[in-house]
Design an enzyme around this catalytic site. Sequence first.
Site, PDB file in Angstrom:
ATOM      1  N   ASP A   1       0.866  -1.179   0.000  1.00  0.00           N
ATOM      2  CA  ASP A   1       0.000   0.000   0.000  1.00  0.00           C
ATOM      3  C   ASP A   1       0.902   1.228   0.000  1.00  0.00           C
ATOM      4  O   ASP A   1       1.343   1.691   1.040  1.00  0.00           O
ATOM      5  CB  ASP A   1      -0.879  -0.039   1.255  1.00  0.00           C
TER       6      ASP A   1
ATOM      7  N   ASP B   1     -17.674   3.741   1.046  1.00  0.00           N
ATOM      8  CA  ASP B   1     -16.341   3.450   1.582  1.00  0.00           C
ATOM      9  C   ASP B   1     -16.455   3.149   3.084  1.00  0.00           C
ATOM     10  O   ASP B   1     -17.558   3.016   3.620  1.00  0.00           O
ATOM     11  CB  ASP B   1     -15.428   4.653   1.272  1.00  0.00           C
TER      12      ASP B   1
ATOM     13  N   ASP C   1     -10.512  -3.763  -0.287  1.00  0.00           N
ATOM     14  CA  ASP C   1      -9.408  -2.803  -0.287  1.00  0.00           C
ATOM     15  C   ASP C   1      -8.381  -3.268   0.755  1.00  0.00           C
ATOM     16  O   ASP C   1      -8.646  -4.204   1.525  1.00  0.00           O
ATOM     17  CB  ASP C   1      -9.989  -1.425   0.088  1.00  0.00           C
TER      18      ASP C   1
ATOM     19  N   ARG D   1      -7.966  -4.398  -4.721  1.00  0.00           N
ATOM     20  CA  ARG D   1      -6.778  -3.582  -4.953  1.00  0.00           C
ATOM     21  C   ARG D   1      -5.535  -4.461  -5.076  1.00  0.00           C
ATOM     22  O   ARG D   1      -4.698  -4.231  -5.926  1.00  0.00           O
ATOM     23  CB  ARG D   1      -6.597  -2.552  -3.832  1.00  0.00           C
TER      24      ARG D   1
ATOM     25  N   ASP E   1      -4.487   4.105  -5.226  1.00  0.00           N
ATOM     26  CA  ASP E   1      -4.660   5.505  -4.826  1.00  0.00           C
ATOM     27  C   ASP E   1      -3.790   6.438  -5.667  1.00  0.00           C
ATOM     28  O   ASP E   1      -2.722   6.864  -5.250  1.00  0.00           O
ATOM     29  CB  ASP E   1      -4.337   5.658  -3.345  1.00  0.00           C
TER      30      ASP E   1
ATOM     31  N   HIS F   1     -13.618   8.098  -8.213  1.00  0.00           N
ATOM     32  CA  HIS F   1     -13.400   7.929  -6.782  1.00  0.00           C
ATOM     33  C   HIS F   1     -12.592   9.124  -6.277  1.00  0.00           C
ATOM     34  O   HIS F   1     -11.883   9.765  -7.049  1.00  0.00           O
ATOM     35  CB  HIS F   1     -12.648   6.618  -6.534  1.00  0.00           C
TER      36      HIS F   1
END
Length: 931
Positions: A272, A418, A531, A591, A607, A665
């Site tokens: 991430d 979310d 996610d 993701r 992201d 998003h």
Amino acid sequence: MALSRVMRFGLRMTSFPLLLSCVLLVSQVCSVSRDNFKRCDQSGFCKRHRAVDPGHSPYISLFDTLDIQPSQISVELLNTKNNVRLRLELFGLQHQTTRIKINEVNPLKPRYEIPVGDVLNAEPQQDTLTVVEKNDDHITLSLEKSIIVLNREPFRIDFINDDEPTVSINAQGLLKFEHLRKKKEDSQEKKEENEEEKASCAEEEVQEEDEPDMWEETFKSFHDSKPNGPTSVGLDVSFPGFEHVYGIPEHAESMALKSTKSSDPYRLFNLDVFEYELYNPMALYGAVPVMLAHNEKRTVGIFWHNAAETWVDIASNVADKTFFSKMADLVKGSTELPQTDTHWFSESGIIDLFIMLGPEPSDVFSQYGQLTGTTPIPPLFGIAYHQCRWNYNDEDDIRNVDAKFDEYDLPMDLLWLDIEHTDGKRYFTWDGSKFSHPDEMVKNLTVKGRKLVTIVDPHLKKDDSYSVYSEAKSQNHLVKNKDGSEYEGWCWPGSSGWPDFLNPEVRKWWASKFAYSSYAGSSKDLHVWNDMNEPSVFNGPEVTFQKDVLHYGGWENRDVHNLYGFYVHKATMDGLLERTGGEERPFLLTRAFFAGSQKFGAVWTGDNMASWDHLKISNPMILSLNLVGITFSGADVGGFFHNPDAELVTRWYQAGAFQPFFRAHAHLDTKRREPHLLPNANMLAIRDALQQRYSYLPYWYTLFYWGERNGGPVMMPLWVEFPKDKSTFSMDDQFMIGKALLVKPITEQGSTGTNVYFPGNDLWYDVESFQTYNGGDTTYVRAGLTKIPVFQRGGTIIPRKMRNRRSSTLMKSDPFTLFICLNREGEATGNLFIDDYHSYNYKNGKYILKGFNFRKNVLESVTGHKDYQTDEWIEKIVISGFQVQPSIAILKGSVSGQKELEVNYDIVEDNIIIRKPGVNIAENFKLILQP
Ligand SMILES: *[C@@H]1O[C@H](CO)[C@@H](O)[C@H](O)[C@H]1NC(C)=O
């Protein structure tokens, strides 16, 4: 979403040493990211593999150990430096594919291998290997049209196709296999004990000096105990004759991969990464260790089937003429050949390499699809437009956004929630004060054919009153520390535990949580998003698990890291299938991903940022995913972090409308940017982009049908369609959607036009103005704010649905318009797949496959398959590129009989228009144009 939220979070929880420096920067822009992630020189095994001296391989093939079976051979490889023996197994597989496995002959304990049935669909089907020649120097084998040469000393393997070398293994001599060993202190006595035992062996293992970082390693404040010591494996793969290689996502990188001579190797380790940087080899959220090489003559691919952290070096080279000249009887010509060298190394596991020999791009796609599966056709709404934001705050918010899309005639199929929709980040629950009527909220959406997506992350809040957590804990389903205690880390809910998705029992348990009875407020119209499944652990090394945490079977995260997200995605899909008894096709996004994740649903590029650079890189990133099977993929439209201006949002919608997964998003801290909030001109341009997307849904849907069948991409580089056109080999700012559409999204601020390269030698038609362009030319095309440069290829027929609706579901019975763009010969073909758009009945043949052919002034509609009833019909036929204008059209339908239709001519667009043929789309007919 990622870490930036942690900053505000960090203010509340002072136990975040890693992030404090970031928090102190106050603003969202906190570029500490790069330092949080390892470089090669901070990774022991990366340094050790990069230090291997090329050209001096210590490995020889021991031909006296050779075992030849009908479709596999095995031979031991001796490392002449330390006398450790490896076993090489080479399998001939169907569809021009070979598998090479290398493991220790006598490992101290088993090494991790990915279970068959998960990434690999099944044990691959074998094919006959024939020994053509065997002498003291090498063995020559044949497999279908390929020749495989195994060299004795040094060990290397070469693949030869059509008298040309195509793939070489260990040609650089970089094979390095860190055999399992005992740590020196405690191995000394044992060694003496074993002395006699070993005397009977041919060679005695030579104890090598330990190198740094072999038995423990420290990164920042994190200590990695390495109970098994060094376990890494590495090998080089060269592609003689190839200058371009592609794939190994996920990286924020151009589609054609670059030499890593002066950078780190490309890293594959699911992470991430907060506000990722562009054009570098850093690891991102997913890992697909698959690489394609392409030149004018052929395409080949390799699949490095290993779930551990992996790095890949790439270098341009020239082929070793002296070596190939020794094989003069096999390899023709000895002119200088360009060559791409690649070097792969993983921290643990075995070497398990698939070589897919093409020769066409479509062959490599189907060869890889045979191994790991293809993308199943999404439900139609899945390829429509998705409206997401972190967060839609409550039921009123959802109702208002939904209403605004109606008010402004903006089509939209799914609204997303979310993490804030949950009760304190406890997934499968709702924040009762904001979402007190989830069932009714979803029902209100479904009235308009819309649906809801909720987020379900794999971290579970450590709270014994949260049943999902307490069950996981009591049933021993959570990931463990190296001492066997429950692993604890920080994520959105604070202190959390993580289910061990490597365990099939845990996956079953997780899947059961999606039963309607278990997930209150869920229904067949609620779909899911996974996610943070790399997994993201805010206080872990590199924001993920420690490598020595333990999974099912006693494997360390080191062995299986890149599979964690794959299994979260798989278990979630299992649950979504079970809840309808396998009847409905769910929508699911992830993701984190690995090779084979395409089987479970969509992937997005994580992201990204609201910048022109990020818009621009979305194309190569999605192209790279499409080349390695992850075809249902997209990027956050508008950019996740920061506030885009209206022009950027508009251009991003236009690009997204022609990318496979299309979702807007935005980060919690960004300004609202739903299309209706933008200036009117931008809103109108976005509406137009959305309507274009919806009009092409039948085309996209048909492409996904072929993708499921054949494994090919839906969005692809030009070279897939024009494989001999060298000028397209590194082109990634324009691309094809299927065989018929060429797209060049505008990705430059202030742009009013762009140069478009038109490949091939036929005509291309602007899909709005029908202006034609000549193949082979690069032409400047004007593209003001409302214009998306999209071109239909001469010689193709695309069925579209031109009525504007609120959602794709409401278009179900809408009529088609056939857009026929003739080539220079006055011909065109196309096809169309139709079913109920939402169930799995198509797997039982309940679908219609139509073919359309236009030739010699006759359009013929033929049926490839028909076992489904539909009320969809054809309302219009538009023909472009006609030389002589016909005056009447005679329709001869197999059901509707014969009728005469008027032919209209559109002077502006230079098109022939035939209105209301009125035939059912399933009906076979001929439309004869007469002067
Ligand atoms: C559903 O729609 C009705 C009618 O517009 C509205 O009154 C109600 O509040 C909606 N329910 C939710 C939960 O949004």
